[in-house]
Write an enzyme that holds these catalytic residues in place. Structure first.
Site, PDB file in Angstrom:
ATOM      1  N   HIS A  22     -10.286  -5.129  -6.807  1.00 17.82           N
ATOM      2  CA  HIS A  22     -10.271  -4.661  -8.197  1.00 17.82           C
ATOM      3  C   HIS A  22      -9.179  -5.429  -8.939  1.00 17.82           C
ATOM      4  O   HIS A  22      -8.193  -5.854  -8.333  1.00 17.82           O
ATOM      5  CB  HIS A  22      -9.961  -3.159  -8.147  1.00 17.82           C
ATOM      6  CG  HIS A  22      -9.975  -2.452  -9.453  1.00 17.82           C
ATOM      7  ND1 HIS A  22      -8.903  -2.448 -10.316  1.00 17.82           N
ATOM      8  CD2 HIS A  22     -10.918  -1.674 -10.051  1.00 17.82           C
ATOM      9  CE1 HIS A  22      -9.179  -1.702 -11.377  1.00 17.82           C
ATOM     10  NE2 HIS A  22     -10.408  -1.230 -11.241  1.00 17.82           N
ATOM     11  N   ASP A  49      -5.051  -0.499  -0.854  1.00 19.75           N
ATOM     12  CA  ASP A  49      -5.536   0.143  -2.076  1.00 19.75           C
ATOM     13  C   ASP A  49      -6.588   1.170  -1.651  1.00 19.75           C
ATOM     14  O   ASP A  49      -7.695   0.812  -1.245  1.00 19.75           O
ATOM     15  CB  ASP A  49      -6.133  -0.942  -2.990  1.00 19.75           C
ATOM     16  CG  ASP A  49      -6.867  -0.367  -4.195  1.00 19.75           C
ATOM     17  OD1 ASP A  49      -7.118   0.852  -4.227  1.00 19.75           O
ATOM     18  OD2 ASP A  49      -7.216  -1.152  -5.096  1.00 19.75           O
ATOM     19  N   GLN A  57     -10.738   3.909  -3.714  1.00 19.54           N
ATOM     20  CA  GLN A  57     -12.136   4.295  -3.448  1.00 19.54           C
ATOM     21  C   GLN A  57     -12.322   4.849  -2.039  1.00 19.54           C
ATOM     22  O   GLN A  57     -13.447   5.171  -1.650  1.00 19.54           O
ATOM     23  CB  GLN A  57     -13.070   3.095  -3.651  1.00 19.54           C
ATOM     24  CG  GLN A  57     -13.077   2.545  -5.071  1.00 19.54           C
ATOM     25  CD  GLN A  57     -13.642   3.520  -6.093  1.00 19.54           C
ATOM     26  OE1 GLN A  57     -14.277   4.532  -5.756  1.00 19.54           O
ATOM     27  NE2 GLN A  57     -13.415   3.241  -7.363  1.00 19.54           N
ATOM     28  N   LYS A 101      -9.890  10.276  -9.044  1.00 19.66           N
ATOM     29  CA  LYS A 101     -11.105   9.980  -8.258  1.00 19.66           C
ATOM     30  C   LYS A 101     -11.274  10.987  -7.116  1.00 19.66           C
ATOM     31  O   LYS A 101     -12.294  11.005  -6.440  1.00 19.66           O
ATOM     32  CB  LYS A 101     -11.041   8.557  -7.713  1.00 19.66           C
ATOM     33  CG  LYS A 101     -10.960   7.492  -8.818  1.00 19.66           C
ATOM     34  CD  LYS A 101     -11.122   6.115  -8.243  1.00 19.66           C
ATOM     35  CE  LYS A 101     -10.572   5.014  -9.112  1.00 19.66           C
ATOM     36  NZ  LYS A 101     -11.364   4.707 -10.295  1.00 19.66           N
ATOM     37  N   CYS A 109     -14.339  -3.909 -13.376  1.00 21.19           N
ATOM     38  CA  CYS A 109     -12.963  -4.412 -13.196  1.00 21.19           C
ATOM     39  C   CYS A 109     -12.866  -5.214 -11.901  1.00 21.19           C
ATOM     40  O   CYS A 109     -11.862  -5.141 -11.180  1.00 21.19           O
ATOM     41  CB  CYS A 109     -11.935  -3.278 -13.202  1.00 21.19           C
ATOM     42  SG  CYS A 109     -11.961  -2.308 -14.696  1.00 21.19           S
TER      43      CYS A 109
HETATM   44  N1  C6P Z   1     -11.786   1.726 -10.370  1.00 19.32           N
HETATM   45  C1  C6P Z   1     -14.042   1.991 -11.209  1.00 19.32           C
HETATM   46  O1  C6P Z   1     -14.869   2.383 -12.043  1.00 19.32           O
HETATM   47  P1  C6P Z   1      -6.662   3.469 -11.599  1.00 19.32           P
HETATM   48  O2  C6P Z   1      -7.305   2.928 -12.828  1.00 19.32           O
HETATM   49  O3  C6P Z   1      -5.213   3.076 -11.500  1.00 19.32           O
HETATM   50  O4  C6P Z   1      -6.901   4.929 -11.378  1.00 19.32           O
HETATM   51  O5  C6P Z   1      -7.434   2.778 -10.362  1.00 19.32           O
HETATM   52  C2  C6P Z   1      -7.514   1.390 -10.308  1.00 19.32           C
HETATM   53  C3  C6P Z   1      -8.375   0.966  -9.162  1.00 19.32           C
HETATM   54  C4  C6P Z   1      -7.792   0.265  -8.119  1.00 19.32           C
HETATM   55  N2  C6P Z   1      -8.497  -0.095  -7.039  1.00 19.32           N
HETATM   56  C5  C6P Z   1      -9.798   0.190  -6.916  1.00 19.32           C
HETATM   57  C6  C6P Z   1     -10.531  -0.207  -5.675  1.00 19.32           C
HETATM   58  C7  C6P Z   1     -10.450   0.892  -7.942  1.00 19.32           C
HETATM   59  O6  C6P Z   1     -11.747   1.184  -7.818  1.00 19.32           O
HETATM   60  C8  C6P Z   1      -9.732   1.279  -9.098  1.00 19.32           C
HETATM   61  C9  C6P Z   1     -10.411   1.965 -10.244  1.00 19.32           C
HETATM   62  C10 C6P Z   1     -12.592   2.407 -11.351  1.00 19.32           C
HETATM   63  O7  C6P Z   1     -14.382   1.314 -10.251  1.00 19.32           O
HETATM   64  C11 C6P Z   1     -12.112   2.253 -12.750  1.00 19.32           C
HETATM   65  S1  C6P Z   1     -11.988   0.558 -13.233  1.00 19.32           S
END
Ligand code: C6P
Length: 410
Positions: free
Chosen positions: A127, A204, A207, A230, A368
């Site tokens: 991401h 990370d 997910q 999430k 993203c």
């Molecule tokens: N992905 C998606 O629709 P934040 O925005 O900080 O809560 O998470 C960022 C992030 C980091 N790593 C991974 C693997 C992610 O999937 C995400 C967030 C969302 O896929 C919003 S872009």
């Protein structure tokens, strides 16, 4: 489908007020859980409970409301510690989300260790949150970003990853589950490979944490980040786990209230862990809501969630592939929660728009993860992503919706 898993989704759906609505006159089918999950009433009640009854700042006042708020806030830290199986509560830092957790590690841990020619290793399925912070500090220090490749299924080429860890590698940062492809990475093995060469690793978990049990000690990682929103929790709050020895040695990320022991104009003595990394008034209600979300997930059981979502994903994959002209992007043998697809001749944004008219919420775009799209030679995908409350009937609605897309535009 088994009766047990069907019952799980049907039973818990009632806990989520937002699911009980119509969109464009159709019952909402919410399949955008990788972007953010809906919130159960227990989380909404915890947030309201704080604002309605315990609203005070934490760690500061000696009055009763402040004590109650502090207790609830620190209670959530214990819940996050148990959720991640972290050895100590002080290894849990509350941050705004995965993004802030990664930035904190980039700036406080990695940047001071970098010199020109050093390397940071990531994978091709990251991401943007796990790309851009590393690019920024690489640019500032003369280090470079290296990217381990993925194959046509969206699976990491593990031996290439291993071979890319060399004497110049100063840090490895990898996703446990890809948000754009659903691929599950063998992160415990990847951590072991990096550690064999003395390289620390951040995982990370954005997910992964909503879908599977996480044990940071079993993974062996040095840092682990996930987002509350999430995992059925509120937006604006997340967790960074770090090994105490590493966090202790790191400089603060931000300065301000709560992260100090004493301040004069000449010198500041920083607070200990975890407060050194929690400058200013945090999202108290958010942290308390996150605690309630982790309780909620614990009650349902992550093994039950994983089993149910696994069946949903298998069923959805089979059914979607029956629609001619639909291609799934991300076909790794180990996948979780995410079904990214393209429909021949139709832009994914049009797929998303037509599905929305049917009451079906999916994400359409690059998620993203623009380099993932580039790897597959496409501008975007439509992405259905699953949560514990999704049903097989909702998958059927998605498939009907895709057929409708084809009727209208195919
Ligand atoms: N992905 C998606 O629709 P934040 O925005 O900080 O809560 O998470 C960022 C992030 C980091 N790593 C991974 C693997 C992610 O999937 C995400 C967030 C969302 O896929 C919003 S872009």
């Amino acid at each position: 489908m088994t009766a047990a898993t069907a019952t799980l989704a049907e039973r818990i759906r009632r806990d989520f007020p937002a699911l009980d609505q119509t969109v464009h006159g159709r019952p909402l089918v919410y399949l955008d859980n990788a972007a953010t999950a809906q919130k159960p009433r227990a989380v909404l009640d915890a947030i309201t409970g704080y604002y309605a009854g315990d609203c005070a700042n934490i760690h500061r006042g000696i009055h009763t409301l402040s004590e109650r708020a502090t207790e609830a806030y620190e209670g959530a830290r214990g819940k996050a510690q148990r959720f991640l199986k972290a050895p100590e509560a002080r290894e849990i830092i509350f941050v705004r989300g995965t993004t802030e957790g990664i930035n904190l590690v980039a700036h406080s841990f990695v940047r001071p260790r970098l010199k020109p020619g050093d390397e940071i290793l990531i994978t091709a399925m990251e991401h943007h949150s796990n790309i851009v912070p590393w690019q920024i500090i690489a640019g500032e220090t003369g280090a470079s970003l290296r990217v381990a490749p993925i194959d046509d299924h969206g699976e990491l080429i593990l031996d290439r990853f291993e071979r890319m860890i060399g004497p110049r590698t100063k840090f490895v940062s990898v996703t446990q589950v890809s948000n754009a492809l659903g691929t599950v990475n063998p992160v415990a093995d990847m951590v072991a490979m990096a550690h064999a060469r003395g390289v620390p690793v951040l995982v990370d978990g954005a997910q992964a944490a909503p879908h599977r049990k996480v044990d940071v000690q079993a993974l062996g990682c040095d840092f682990y980040a996930f987002s509350g929103h999430k995992v059925y929790g509120p937006t604006g709050v997340g967790v960074l786990y770090g090994k105490a020895g590493l966090l202790d040695a790191m400089p603060p990320y931000q300065g301000g209230g709560d992260m100090i022991r004493s301040v004069t104009f000449e010198k500041t003595e920083f607070n200990g862990l975890p407060y050194k990394f929690e400058a200013g008034t945090p999202d108290i209600a958010g942290v308390i809501g996150l605690g309630a979300a982790l309780d909620y997930v614990g009650k349902i059981g992550l093994d039950n969630i994983a089993a149910h979502e696994g069946e949903l994903l298998r069923y959805a994959t089979d059914e979607v592939l029956k629609v001619p002209g639909v291609r799934i992007i991300g076909t790794a043998p180990k996948k979780e929660g995410v079904l990214s697809f393209v429909v021949d001749g139709v832009h994914p944004h049009d797929v998303g728009t037509i599905l929305d008219r049917e009451g079906i919420a999916v994400r359409a775009g690059h998620h993203c993860a623009q380099p993932v799209m580039a790897r597959f030679g496409i501008p975007a995908t439509a992405r259905a992503s699953f949560a514990a409350y999704n049903t097989f009937e909702e998958v059927d609605a998605l498939v009907r919706g895709i057929r409708k897309v084809k009727e209208i535009l195919g």
